[in-house]
Design an enzyme around this catalytic site. Structure first.
Site, PDB file in Angstrom:
ATOM      1  N   LYS A  87      65.858 -25.998  54.068  1.00  0.00           N
ATOM      2  CA  LYS A  87      65.901 -26.017  52.637  1.00  0.00           C
ATOM      3  C   LYS A  87      66.912 -24.721  52.379  1.00  0.00           C
ATOM      4  CE  LYS A  87      61.242 -27.718  52.389  1.00  0.00           C
ATOM      5  NZ  LYS A  87      59.607 -27.177  52.361  1.00  0.00           N
ATOM      6  N   HIS A  95      52.342 -31.862  65.460  1.00  0.00           N
ATOM      7  CA  HIS A  95      52.883 -30.693  64.595  1.00  0.00           C
ATOM      8  C   HIS A  95      52.871 -29.183  65.205  1.00  0.00           C
ATOM      9  CE1 HIS A  95      53.982 -33.145  61.019  1.00  0.00           C
ATOM     10  NE2 HIS A  95      53.108 -33.950  61.672  1.00  0.00           N
TER      11      HIS A  95
HETATM   12  C1  7GP Z   1      53.815 -27.215  60.985  1.00  0.00           C
HETATM   13  C2  7GP Z   1      54.649 -26.585  62.032  1.00  0.00           C
HETATM   14  O1  7GP Z   1      54.106 -25.126  62.067  1.00  0.00           O
HETATM   15  C3  7GP Z   1      56.121 -26.373  61.370  1.00  0.00           C
HETATM   16  O2  7GP Z   1      56.780 -25.968  62.633  1.00  0.00           O
HETATM   17  C4  7GP Z   1      56.764 -27.903  61.089  1.00  0.00           C
HETATM   18  O3  7GP Z   1      57.899 -27.847  60.608  1.00  0.00           O
HETATM   19  C5  7GP Z   1      55.530 -28.549  60.313  1.00  0.00           C
HETATM   20  O4  7GP Z   1      54.532 -28.339  60.891  1.00  0.00           O
HETATM   21  C6  7GP Z   1      56.189 -29.786  60.134  1.00  0.00           C
HETATM   22  O5  7GP Z   1      56.147 -30.587  61.233  1.00  0.00           O
HETATM   23  N1  7GP Z   1      52.519 -27.521  61.416  1.00  0.00           N
HETATM   24  C7  7GP Z   1      51.482 -27.461  60.411  1.00  0.00           C
HETATM   25  O6  7GP Z   1      51.630 -27.510  59.188  1.00  0.00           O
HETATM   26  C8  7GP Z   1      50.018 -27.489  61.266  1.00  0.00           C
HETATM   27  O7  7GP Z   1      50.169 -27.621  62.376  1.00  0.00           O
HETATM   28  C9  7GP Z   1      47.881 -27.488  61.424  1.00  0.00           C
HETATM   29  O8  7GP Z   1      49.161 -27.438  60.492  1.00  0.00           O
HETATM   30  C10 7GP Z   1      46.895 -28.284  60.733  1.00  0.00           C
END
Ligand code: 7GP
Length: 791
Positions: free
Chosen positions: A635, A335
């Site tokens: 959203k 992610h």
């Molecule tokens: C997030 C990303 O920053 C975001 O761009 C993406 O839409 C989302 O995941 C879902 O895929 N990342 C996190 O929340 C993350 O990496 C770190 O948390 C533990």
């Protein structure tokens, strides 16, 4: 069941739950008690289908979604709409003397997650159930979810989130399915609590299984009788620490150990649970991969890999065979490409806490090294890619080696994984890395949070099929030229803006003009997301208005909502800076009838549900290459906001849908950033961009106060001092001119209401592909290989 019967069922069920819980008649109950009783009534209503769904899934191949976070928010409204029993529940409550809308306000958010990754997991649960897919979620029932944010003199202060002090009525425990978890610090039990996941207009009810830790013995009776009360409870407290809080501060050694304990705790409990079910239903462990796949939501659950192999070995399967089964079982989602998020654990921590698991990781490491040596990989490369090196266990590498699929969450992000973050893996295992662009559930994020717009859509399309088949939104496109429809859309938008305005006035005492442009930036606070860029723009605009008050300025309200990680000082400084700007602007009568700044306190899912539908302009302004996908962008789009954004994450795909003319693109592109940064000197834009120096200097010239803590000076230094890889590494100053041009243009264009509405309408019409139903279908077909299993 007939409507009348359903209503009677709810009246009866709610009344008896209240009696059973409080020994009182429903007429004596508080609204909170009524909410809890309603939750139990819903469980009662779905219980048979829930049990039947489990049975049906146990016969077939299943997916298990392991995630340390599920940011579900409230469930009740969602359940009522999904089950198509909203009106009956409302009427039943009315007969009992209560108003459903205000009862629903009693529900606390289940904030079992931080941000994007956790909310995505919640949307995936909704879509899986809606599509009748055999998917079960596994996580932790944190007693305290993400902290509650309060502002004290503009500074973020974290306080505990006490969301389930009075219990959490929508979950049911299954004590008979508890698991014993082996830890060097003392074993604990993992007890599952199941949250029913309803799907939209289907009988299937899926499960989100959340674990709580309990001590093996409730307390030490000998210590207790000897008067050593503290000692008597030590084991209990140690167990409860495991689920006490989402993401304990891990800057200390103890914090790190606790966090690994949490990860192992829920990974082990989940894997044991899945193995138990497999054995009960299919007997032979060797068919495990045929019937089960486990999706790892980022690296937090990756410890499940050696745990599964370890448990198989305990059952008499040799390591080699066990690891081949694991290779056919696990899939991994990444992610973020931020280096600090690729989890690594000090060898000693892993060895000390879970020695038997560590020795399995050593075996995996050895196997990996042998396999790479066999294909003559360069020794340096083998060392770098191995799971254990530099005194650390590299969780992302462990996941990348064992998993049969690695996916990114938007096309650009996946491209970057392939060419950069995981390029060695792409070389050696071509085809393993694949893309699954994120999505969001149109149930929560359009149907339920924006019933007004939903009603308009349903009227135009003739039915509600779009809620389940979001691609049908495209049939709205022809209405983009229908002035009557655009007018209706603007009326709806105004209602939603008024609702947000009311919330802001009640909670913060700030009055805003609903005819102003609502410009909204809501997401976690991080330097790469560049809230600071927005802040500089607003401050620059403030000075420009002061200089030219008689110019024809578009009235605007700038909304922010963001929590900063408690240990992330610079992010917290940015919050303070924005709050200082808000103070200055909102109290200056020369400008506060033109612009206002609102920082919504304690941004969470429920506030998001009010903010998204009210937006005119959606801020998606990360430095290109850094935002894996973004889901807030989707959203906003579904609710008819125009995006101002960089070509980053899923913005690229939004752009692909709506074209340049229906959004406001700005800033350096990812491939340009790569070229620019090596020789980038932020002093150049600082000096050359008119107005920029003035706003950057407010950090150090005494315009604002951080109570002499040096916080603003540090923020200034982060932009201005050091080489390219230190100064302004998120290119805030570099992109400022281009951002200002785009945002000024968005303000001017907003004055042409009809053209604006037309563009917003095109955004809604084109948003169907960002439904998480589409995403889940892609996971199902390309990775999970499971089948629709309708009861
Ligand atoms: C997030 C990303 O920053 C975001 O761009 C993406 O839409 C989302 O995941 C879902 O895929 N990342 C996190 O929340 C993350 O990496 C770190 O948390 C533990």
């Amino acid at each position: 069941m007939s409507k009348k019967k359903l209503k009677d069922f709810f009246k009866q069920s709610i009344s008896s739950h209240i009696k059973a819980n409080s020994g009182q008649d429903v007429s004596q109950a508080t609204e909170a008690e009524v909410w809890a009783a309603l939750s139990r009534a819903i469980i009662e209503h779905v219980a048979d289908n829930w049990a039947e769904t489990k049975k049906a899934y146990d016969k077939t191949r299943q997916e298990h979604y392991l995630s340390a976070e599920f940011l579900v928010g409230r469930s009740t409204l969602n359940n009522l709409v999904n089950l198509d029993i909203y009106d009956e529940a409302k009427d039943a409550l009315k007969d009992l003397g209560f108003d459903l809308t205000s009862i629903l306000e009693e529900e606390n958010d289940a904030a079992l997650g931080n941000g994007g990754l956790g909310r995505l997991a919640a949307c995936f649960m909704d879509s899986s159930a809606t599509l009748d897919m055999p998917v079960t979620g596994y996580g932790i029932l944190y007693r305290h979810g993400l902290f509650k944010q309060v502002f004290d003199n503009g500074y973020q202060v974290e306080t505990p989130d006490v969301w389930m002090e009075d219990d959490f009525a929508p979950v049911v425990p299954h004590r008979d399915e508890k698991q014993r978890i082996e830890l060097a610090t003392g074993d604990v039990y993992a007890v599952p609590y199941d949250l029913p996941i309803t799907g939209y207009h289907t009988d299937n009810v899926n499960t989100l299984r959340l674990w709580k830790a309990e001590p093996l013995t409730p307390f030490d009776i000998h210590d207790f009788n000897a008067g050593n009360f503290q000692e008597a409870l030590e084991e209990k407290n140690q167990a409860e620490d495991i689920w006490r809080v989402l993401y304990p501060n891990d800057t200390t050694h103890e914090g790190k150990v606790l966090r690994l304990k949490q990860q192992y705790f829920f990974a082990s409990a989940s894997v044991k649970d899945i193995i138990r079910r497999h054995k009960e239903n299919h007997g032979d462990l060797r068919t495990f991969a045929e019937f089960n796949s486990l999706q790892l939501n980022d690296t937090h659950p990756v410890i499940a890999i050696p745990e599964l192999i370890r448990l198989f070995m305990e059952e008499g399967i040799e390591f080699d065979e066990a690891s081949e089964i694991a290779k056919a079982t696990f899939a991994y989602t990444n992610h973020t490409v931020l280096a600090e998020a690729l989890e690594k654990w000090d060898i000693n921590i892993v060895k000390e806490l879970i020695p038997n698991v560590y020795s399995v990781i050593e075996k995996i490491d050895a196997k990996f090294r042998a396999e790479l040596a066999e294909i003559d990989a360069h020794p340096g490369k083998i060392e770098y890619m191995s799971m254990i090196h530099d005194g650390q266990v590299h969780m992302a590498w462990l996941a990348s080696y064992v998993s049969y699929s690695i996916n990114g969450v938007a096309q650009l992000h996946t491209d970057i994984l392939r060419k950069d973050t995981l390029h060695d893996w792409e070389d050696i295992y071509p085809g393993k890395i694949n893309n699954k662009t994120n999505g969001v559930t149109p149930r929560r994020w359009l149907r339920n949070t924006n019933p007004e717009l939903s009603a308009l859509i349903t009227k135009l399309l003739g039915n509600e099929d779009w809620v389940k088949h979001a691609d049908k939104l495209e049939e709205l496109l022809p209405f983009a030229d229908d002035k009557k429809v655009l007018k209706q859309f603007l009326d709806v938008k105004k209602i939603k803006k008024q609702q947000l305005a009311d919330m802001v006035e009640t909670s913060l005492g700030i009055k805003v003009d609903v005819d102003a442009q609502f410009d909204i930036m809501i997401k976690r606070l991080h330097e790469y997301k560049r809230q600071l860029l927005d802040a500089f723009y607003i401050l620059d605009l403030y000075y420009r208005i002061k200089e030219n008050p008689q110019e024809d300025w578009t009235p605007r309200v700038f909304f922010f909502g963001a929590k900063a990680a408690s240990g992330y000082v610079r992010a917290k400084t940015i919050i303070k800076f924005i709050n200082e700007i808000a103070e200055l602007i909102n109290n200056d009568s020369d400008v506060n009838n033109i612009i206002k700044v609102v920082f919504v306190e304690n941004y969470n899912v429920s506030k998001a549900e009010v903010l998204f539908p009210a937006a005119d302009l959606s801020e998606q302004i990360s430095m290109a290459g850094k935002e894996a996908s973004g889901t807030g962008n989707m959203k906003f789009m579904m609710n008819g906001a125009l995006t101002i954004g960089t070509l980053d994450g899923a913005n690229v795909e939004i752009n692909g849908q709506v074209g340049d003319e229906n959004m406001f693109l700005f800033g350096a592109k990812e491939e340009e950033i790569v070229e620019i940064l090596p020789s980038y000197d932020p002093k150049v834009p600082y000096e050359k961009t008119p107005g920029l120096k003035r706003v950057v200097d407010t950090l150090i010239d005494g315009t604002f106060s951080d109570d002499n803590q040096g916080l603003f000076q540090d923020l200034y230094n982060s932009l201005m001092v050091g080489d390219w890889d230190q100064a302004d590494q998120y290119y805030v100053l570099g992109d400022f001119a281009s951002y200002r041009e785009a945002k000024d243009r968005a303000a001017v264009e907003f004055n042409d209401k009809e053209t604006w509405a037309r563009k917003a309408w095109i955004n809604i019409s084109k948003s169907g592909v960002f439904s998480s139903d589409r995403t889940i279908r892609e996971y199902v077909e390309d990775i999970w290989k499971i089948e629709e299993t309708k009861i």
